[in-house]
Write an enzyme that holds these catalytic residues in place. Structure first.
Site, short mmCIF file in Angstrom:
data_model
loop_
_atom_site.label_atom_id
_atom_site.label_comp_id
_atom_site.label_asym_id
_atom_site.label_seq_id
_atom_site.Cartn_x
_atom_site.Cartn_y
_atom_site.Cartn_z
N LEU A 115 -6.33 7.18 1.65
CA LEU A 115 -4.32 6.40 1.47
C LEU A 115 -3.64 6.16 3.30
O LEU A 115 -3.35 6.62 4.13
CB LEU A 115 -3.69 7.80 1.94
CG LEU A 115 -1.89 7.79 1.03
CD1 LEU A 115 -1.57 7.14 0.73
CD2 LEU A 115 -1.61 9.24 0.86
N LYS A 124 1.14 -1.24 -0.22
CA LYS A 124 0.25 -0.40 0.02
C LYS A 124 0.97 1.33 0.04
O LYS A 124 1.72 1.68 0.56
CB LYS A 124 -0.94 0.03 1.52
CG LYS A 124 -2.12 1.17 1.85
CD LYS A 124 -2.80 1.81 0.13
CE LYS A 124 -2.98 2.80 0.45
NZ LYS A 124 -4.52 3.38 -0.65
N LYS A 169 4.08 6.32 -10.73
CA LYS A 169 2.91 6.23 -10.78
C LYS A 169 2.28 7.73 -10.58
O LYS A 169 2.17 8.25 -10.43
CB LYS A 169 1.76 5.33 -9.64
CG LYS A 169 0.48 4.90 -9.80
CD LYS A 169 -0.28 3.88 -9.89
CE LYS A 169 -1.08 3.84 -9.81
NZ LYS A 169 -1.67 2.19 -8.79
N THR A 210 -9.32 -2.99 -9.34
CA THR A 210 -10.27 -3.89 -8.90
C THR A 210 -10.75 -5.17 -8.81
O THR A 210 -11.51 -5.86 -8.39
CB THR A 210 -11.65 -2.78 -10.06
OG1 THR A 210 -11.35 -1.70 -9.49
CG2 THR A 210 -13.22 -3.07 -9.69
N CYS A 221 -2.50 9.99 -6.05
CA CYS A 221 -3.76 9.13 -5.40
C CYS A 221 -5.12 11.25 -5.41
O CYS A 221 -4.29 12.13 -5.06
CB CYS A 221 -2.86 9.48 -4.23
SG CYS A 221 -4.40 9.39 -2.68
N GLY A 244 -11.90 0.23 -12.74
CA GLY A 244 -12.86 -1.17 -13.97
C GLY A 244 -12.87 -0.55 -14.94
O GLY A 244 -12.03 -0.25 -15.68
O1 RRO Z 1 -6.00 5.51 -0.81
C1 RRO Z 1 -6.49 5.78 -2.12
O2 RRO Z 1 -6.75 6.69 -1.45
C2 RRO Z 1 -6.13 6.06 -2.82
C3 RRO Z 1 -4.70 5.92 -3.54
BR1 RRO Z 1 -3.58 6.50 -2.32
C4 RRO Z 1 -4.29 5.80 -4.43
O3 RRO Z 1 -3.31 6.00 -5.04
N1 RRO Z 1 -4.99 6.18 -5.73
C5 RRO Z 1 -6.84 5.72 -5.16
O4 RRO Z 1 -7.51 5.62 -6.16
N2 RRO Z 1 -6.96 5.58 -3.95
#
Ligand code: RRO
Length: 299
Positions: free
Chosen positions: A63, A35, A152, A260, A118, A209
């Site tokens: 996060l 994560k 990313k 997903t 994110c 998805g």
């Molecule tokens: O934890 C999240 O809300 C989250 C992260 Br860090 C991310 O990189 N992408 C996402 O869709 N959710």
């Protein structure tokens, strides 16, 4: 980095705790991505913050993670699975990213995926949409990171933005480019309940998805073209089948991640998708991914 198959997990789903990561380790995923982590542990956003929806998922997790120190420790334990362990780093500022990466430098992780995308941190825009900040964080991290470090990215939608992002990436030459993160700030509405399906940020969240596969393929393809195939692309977004994975390789990807579909199906998805992909190769008469990687035809 050698991978047994080209299929592994995306950072995010079911990869927060050591138990969850062990499940990925025991599966046929060819790597273990942990994560995204921050300096300090985070609870994340309020529940409900994830929902499966008709053609995918929406999340605003915010996060939630145990703090990078735990993931440095987990890396030791996870090495026994005999596959690459990848740390996902998502510090809240450049200095945090540098401090976290310093620790991973002295850990057994095989690579780092720097998450610049994110969409769910309240008050924090996605770094991948702020090119000056993206340039700065890549300058500071790529030079001090002793492991292969990839990036990313969020989805881009305009060729001018693809070109600017690619210009910055080529300057810092990351080990790989992972695209795409979820499509940020989507809104799913339940008409029966007259309500959003997640609570944080008024219901806005990252879409994943099947909805996002065409956008993910476009990003994988564009970055493959703009980097001349010199930086490996990891495709993610809407991979449910071997055929989906095939499309990403055809667009230019070297590997695919599953988010997903892993949430919805569990860890068996990695074996199923890898097997389906191998079967499709056989049917088409290909011996390896190199036979068709990037060789997308225009109709
Ligand atoms: O934890 C999240 O809300 C989250 C992260 Br860090 C991310 O990189 N992408 C996402 O869709 N959710």
């Amino acid at each position: 980095m050698a991978l047994r198959t080209c299929v592994f997990n995306a950072a995010g789903p079911k990869d927060v705790t050591l138990d969850e990561l062990e499940t990925i380790g025991k599966s046929r995923a060819s790597a273990i991505v942990m994560k995204s982590c921050t300096l300090e542990p985070r609870q994340g956003n309020e529940e409900p913050r994830y929902s499966d929806v008709e053609k995918g998922s929406i999340n605003s997790m915010g996060l939630p993670n145990l703090g990078y120190r735990e993931y440095v420790k987990f890396a030791d334990a996870l090495k026994k699975h005999g596959k690459p362990v990848i740390a996902s780093v998502s510090g809240l500022c450049t200095a945090d990213n540098v401090e976290i990466i310093k620790s991973f430098n002295d850990s057994p992780v095989d690579a780092i995926e720097l998450n610049l995308s994110c969409p769910n941190i309240k008050g924090k825009p996605q770094i991948g949409y702020d090119f000056a900040q993206m340039d700065e964080v890549l300058r500071e991290t790529t030079k001090m990171c002793k492991k292969p470090i990839g990036v990313k990215l969020p989805p881009y939608f305009d060729f001018v933005h693809f070109e600017e992002a690619a210009r910055i990436l080529k300057k810092h030459n990351p080990a790989f480019i992972t695209c795409i993160n979820s499509i940020g700030n989507a809104l799913v509405i339940d008409a029966d309940k007259e309500s959003t399906v997640i609570r944080p940020k008024g219901g806005f969240g990252g879409l994943g998805g099947a909805y996002i596969k065409p956008t993910a393929l476009a990003n994988a393809r564009k970055f493959y073209e703009l980097t001349g195939g010199k930086i490996p692309i990891v495709g993610v977004g809407g991979v449910f089948t071997g055929r989906d994975a095939f499309e990403f390789i055809l667009a230019g990807a070297t590997a695919v991640q599953i988010g997903t579909a892993f949430m919805q199906e569990g860890a068996g998805v990695f074996e199923r998708v890898a097997d389906e992909l191998m079967l499709l190769l056989k049917t088409k008469g290909y011996d390896s991914l190199d036979d068709f990687r990037g060789k997308l035809k225009t109709c």
